[in-house]
Design a protein around this motif. Structure first.
Motif, short mmCIF file in Angstrom:
data_model
loop_
_atom_site.label_atom_id
_atom_site.label_comp_id
_atom_site.label_asym_id
_atom_site.label_seq_id
_atom_site.Cartn_x
_atom_site.Cartn_y
_atom_site.Cartn_z
N GLY A 171 41.70 34.96 33.38
CA GLY A 171 40.94 35.28 34.59
C GLY A 171 41.10 36.74 34.97
N LEU A 172 42.33 37.23 34.86
CA LEU A 172 42.59 38.62 35.22
C LEU A 172 41.91 39.56 34.22
CD1 LEU A 172 46.33 38.33 36.21
CD2 LEU A 172 44.46 38.95 37.72
N ASN A 173 42.02 39.21 32.93
CA ASN A 173 41.40 40.07 31.91
C ASN A 173 39.89 40.08 32.03
OD1 ASN A 173 43.70 40.94 30.86
ND2 ASN A 173 43.54 39.88 28.89
N ALA A 174 39.32 38.97 32.55
CA ALA A 174 37.86 38.88 32.62
C ALA A 174 37.30 39.73 33.76
CB ALA A 174 37.44 37.42 32.78
N GLY A 175 38.13 40.51 34.44
CA GLY A 175 37.58 41.41 35.45
C GLY A 175 38.25 41.30 36.80
N ALA A 176 38.96 40.19 37.05
CA ALA A 176 39.60 40.04 38.36
C ALA A 176 40.66 41.12 38.56
CB ALA A 176 40.22 38.65 38.49
N ALA A 177 41.38 41.45 37.48
CA ALA A 177 42.46 42.43 37.60
C ALA A 177 41.92 43.76 38.11
CB ALA A 177 43.14 42.63 36.25
N ARG A 178 40.75 44.17 37.56
CA ARG A 178 40.16 45.45 37.95
C ARG A 178 39.86 45.45 39.46
NH1 ARG A 178 34.92 45.49 35.28
NH2 ARG A 178 34.56 44.16 37.08
N ASP A 179 39.20 44.36 39.93
CA ASP A 179 38.85 44.28 41.35
C ASP A 179 40.09 44.32 42.22
OD1 ASP A 179 36.40 44.01 40.33
OD2 ASP A 179 36.01 41.99 41.10
N LEU A 180 41.10 43.52 41.83
CA LEU A 180 42.29 43.39 42.68
C LEU A 180 43.05 44.70 42.75
CD1 LEU A 180 43.55 39.86 41.60
CD2 LEU A 180 42.34 40.51 43.67
N VAL A 181 43.21 45.37 41.61
CA VAL A 181 43.95 46.64 41.62
C VAL A 181 43.17 47.68 42.41
CG1 VAL A 181 44.74 48.52 40.16
CG2 VAL A 181 45.21 46.17 39.50
N ALA A 182 41.84 47.68 42.27
CA ALA A 182 41.03 48.62 43.03
C ALA A 182 41.22 48.40 44.52
CB ALA A 182 39.56 48.47 42.66
N LEU A 183 41.21 47.13 44.92
CA LEU A 183 41.34 46.80 46.34
C LEU A 183 42.74 47.13 46.85
CD1 LEU A 183 39.37 45.60 48.30
CD2 LEU A 183 40.38 43.37 47.90
N ARG A 184 43.75 47.01 45.97
CA ARG A 184 45.11 47.27 46.39
C ARG A 184 45.37 48.77 46.50
NH1 ARG A 184 49.35 45.84 41.96
NH2 ARG A 184 48.52 47.77 41.13
N ASP A 185 44.92 49.53 45.49
CA ASP A 185 45.30 50.94 45.43
C ASP A 185 44.29 51.85 46.11
OD1 ASP A 185 47.48 50.09 44.09
OD2 ASP A 185 46.71 50.53 42.09
N GLU A 186 43.01 51.48 46.09
CA GLU A 186 41.98 52.35 46.68
C GLU A 186 41.03 51.49 47.52
OE1 GLU A 186 41.86 55.51 46.59
OE2 GLU A 186 43.34 55.96 45.03
N PRO A 187 41.52 50.93 48.63
CA PRO A 187 40.69 49.97 49.36
C PRO A 187 39.36 50.56 49.83
CG PRO A 187 42.65 50.56 50.62
CD PRO A 187 42.82 51.14 49.27
N VAL A 188 39.39 51.83 50.27
CA VAL A 188 38.16 52.41 50.80
C VAL A 188 37.13 52.58 49.69
CG1 VAL A 188 37.19 54.40 51.97
CG2 VAL A 188 39.43 53.55 52.64
N ALA A 189 37.59 53.13 48.56
CA ALA A 189 36.66 53.34 47.44
C ALA A 189 36.14 52.00 46.93
CB ALA A 189 37.37 54.09 46.32
N ALA A 190 37.02 50.98 46.88
CA ALA A 190 36.60 49.69 46.37
C ALA A 190 35.52 49.09 47.25
CB ALA A 190 37.80 48.74 46.28
N GLU A 191 35.69 49.24 48.57
CA GLU A 191 34.71 48.67 49.49
C GLU A 191 33.40 49.45 49.37
OE1 GLU A 191 36.34 48.06 53.34
OE2 GLU A 191 34.51 47.17 54.13
N ALA A 192 33.53 50.76 49.24
CA ALA A 192 32.32 51.58 49.11
C ALA A 192 31.57 51.24 47.83
CB ALA A 192 32.70 53.06 49.12
N ALA A 193 32.30 50.81 46.80
CA ALA A 193 31.66 50.48 45.53
C ALA A 193 31.06 49.07 45.56
CB ALA A 193 32.66 50.61 44.38
N GLY A 194 31.10 48.41 46.71
CA GLY A 194 30.42 47.14 46.83
C GLY A 194 31.31 45.92 46.71
N LEU A 195 32.62 46.13 46.65
CA LEU A 195 33.53 44.98 46.57
C LEU A 195 33.77 44.47 47.99
CD1 LEU A 195 35.00 43.85 44.09
CD2 LEU A 195 37.01 45.09 44.83
N SER A 196 33.60 43.17 48.19
CA SER A 196 33.84 42.62 49.53
C SER A 196 35.32 42.28 49.67
CB SER A 196 33.01 41.37 49.74
OG SER A 196 33.61 40.56 50.72
#
Lengths: 301, 289
Positions: A171-196
């Motif tokens: 599950g993590l390799n299928a893309g969840a890891a990317r979203d979670l790390v983005a949200l953890r380390d760069e929350p503003v950028a992740a939200e701006a990139a369309g991640l809820s």
């Protein structure tokens, strides 16, 4: 990556087989506990490792899974539905806890999850009619529905642990890891990139609750009766130590940490007071000398 | 009417101990951005040291207990300084590790059994403080000592150079560092002071709770509730929240249900953090993004 996974699986299979063939009854019991807590640690790692939110309440999810399953069976539900009820309740509680956790940061989350932990523990302790309170809730109905010898139960726990590890890994390799790390380390950028953030965190908490609930339902098989303290704050803290000692945001680390902490607890079994102190000491030493956790020790040396 | 007054005074007295703990938590949080889960450990440590020193007289016992809490604070700051490179969660995790170690070590050194703590003045527990009111002299003493500590802390922060440094580091760490403030020393003093405040709370609570390694956990949970309710940023708000919490606990216990009384702390934590994480005494700020 694949080679590492194959090596880990091979090691887990070899250790499991060795315990199954040569281990005493006590060794098999300890090994079953390691598998159960490894599952729970993988679940907590989703929140505390991948989302970077320190949770002090994940033993409560194990408790919800275990208690709901046993209570549902006492009400006469077939065992499969009772198991499902436990899992649904645990993951629902996870999604609910995500609502405050999404709006909070850092220490506030630790306090909120601490409140959740104490609240759920008191719920089991107080609702004596439902849960047996501090006197305990006998689990014999579950044992009768699934009459497995001790070694059979260990195989079940082992298979569940490997299955959870593989599912989370994929599950993590299928893309969840990317979203979670983005949200953890760069929350503003992740939200701006369309991640809820709300949706991602709620899903992560629900998955985390589900996995810990599964560990709780397996735990039912290892004990004669359920007590609120089995899923108390000290268990939550032990889960957190497992994740941090093994290495946050790593499935392998969670399993390694679970093994270390359960073994340490078993070694100090007769010295109940020293157990918590030793596990806390393990956390402190790890934070001081291997801040990334033991499974990443070499990469950072 | 006098019953209500008694309840309110008793509530203020227990609220005062939560307030002392919460003031320490907030002081640390403002200066170091860490929520200390080891705060109850400092309080329990000071109670145990005072217990061990009791044969030498009460003054030495209490001074020893407070000194132990102060040193515990200094050492905690040392540890946090070392783990800081491990990321922002490392400091929080360190206080959790200390909390786990404290419980177990106190239990294995002093024994896990609960002990009674002989009070300074044997009859303080039962003696009526004001004629006609069922308020023990101990409750009155707790109120006075807590108020005195809070006022001393306020005076220290307002009037001394070190207090100014603490406030500066708490308000704007970057500017304070640019001005060349000795950040390490200020942080160490903050930790020491806050832990000593916790130690005072521990010494005030111990005649009521009995000596037990885990004795400070429930008060710590209530201090968290008060800190969260008060919003973590204003000392005055947190003190008011602690008083409110203490009084409402006693009133709930007296007029509604004792179950609700002991659940109030975590209900407040969950409700406030879900609905108004900035606390009830702080003007709402817009989310920055």
């Amino acid at each position: 990556m694949v080679a590492g996974m194959a090596r880990g699986l091979g090691l887990a299979a070899a250790l499991g087989l060795a315990v199954l063939l040569f281990g005493s009854d006590y060794a098999v019991h300890v090994a079953s506990r390691i598998c159960v807590f490894a599952i729970a640690a993988i679940g907590l790692d989703l929140v505390s490792g991948w989302l970077g939110q320190i949770s002090l309440g994940h033993a409560a999810f194990m408790g919800i899974g275990a208690y709901v399953e046993v209570i549902a069976m006492r009400w006469g539900l077939p065992s499969v539905f009772a198991l499902l009820a436990g899992l649904v309740a645990a993951s629902g509680a996870g999604a609910l806890l995500a609502l405050p956790a999404t709006r909070l940061f850092g220490p506030h989350i630790a306090i909120a999850t601490l409140g959740f932990q104490v609240g759920i523990e008191q719920l089991w302790a107080r609702s004596t009619g439902l849960s047996g309170g501090r006197m305990g809730l006998p689990t014999e109905l579950v044992q009768q529905a699934l009459p497995l010898p001790q070694r059979g139960l260990f195989v079940l726990c082992w298979v569940a642990c490997v299955a959870v590890a593989l599912c989370v890994h994929w599950g993590l390799n299928a893309g969840a890891a990317r979203d979670l790390v983005a949200l953890r380390d760069e929350p503003v950028a992740a939200e701006a990139a369309g991640l809820s953030p709300l949706r991602t965190r709620a899903l992560t908490y629900a998955a985390s609750g589900l996995i810990c609930g599964l560990a709780g339902t397996l735990f039912v098989g290892l004990t004669d009766s359920l007590h609120p303290e089995q899923f108390g704050l000290s268990t939550s803290l032990e889960l957190l130590v497992m994740v941090m000692v093994g290495g946050a945001a790593s499935v392998r680390g969670a399993v390694l940490g679970a093994g270390l902490v359960v073994l340490l607890g078993a070694l100090l079994g007769s010295l109940a007071e020293l157990q918590t102190a030793a596990i806390g000491g393990l956390l402190l030493v790890t934070l001081l000398f291997w801040p990334q956790g033991l499974s990443r020790r070499r990469a950072h040396a | 009417m006098s019953r209500l007054l008694e309840h309110i005074l008793a509530g203020l007295s227990s609220g005062a101990t939560y307030g002392l703990l919460a003031l320490g938590l907030v002081l640390i949080y403002r200066v170091c951005s860490v929520m200390s889960f080891a705060h109850g450990t400092a309080a329990a440590l000071s109670a145990y040291i005072a217990y061990a020193l009791q044969p030498l007289g009460y003054i030495i016992a209490f001074a020893g207990g407070l000194a132990a809490a102060f040193i515990f604070g200094l050492l905690t700051e040392q540890l946090l300084h070392r783990v800081r490179r491990g990321g922002h969660n490392a400091e929080l995790l360190t206080t959790i590790a200390l909390f786990m170690m404290g419980d177990g070590l106190l239990a294995s050194i002093f024994g896990a059994d609960t002990r009674a703590f002989a009070h300074v003045f044997e009859d303080l527990q039962t003696q009526r403080w004001v004629p006609g009111l069922a308020l023990t002299a101990h409750d009155g003493l707790v109120l006075i000592v807590a108020l005195a500590c809070a006022l001393l802390l306020a005076a220290f922060l307002a009037k001394t150079r070190l207090g100014l440094g603490i406030r500066a580091l708490g308000d704007n760490a970057q500017a304070a560092l640019l001005l060349g403030l000795p950040a390490r020393r200020i942080r160490a003093v903050t930790w020491g002071l806050a832990s000593a405040l916790g130690g005072v709370a521990g010494l005030l609570l111990v005649p009521r709770l009995f000596l037990d390694p885990g004795m400070m956990f429930a008060p710590l949970l209530k201090a968290f509730a008060a800190a969260v309710l008060g919003g973590l940023s204003s000392m005055l708000g947190v003190a008011a929240a602690a008083a409110l919490l203490g009084v409402s606990e006693v009133l709930l216990g007296a007029y509604v249900s004792t179950n609700l009384q002991s659940s109030l702390a975590f209900i407040i934590i969950i409700v406030v953090l879900s609905l108004r994480p900035e606390g009830i005494f702080v003007a709402r700020r817009r989310r920055r993004l």
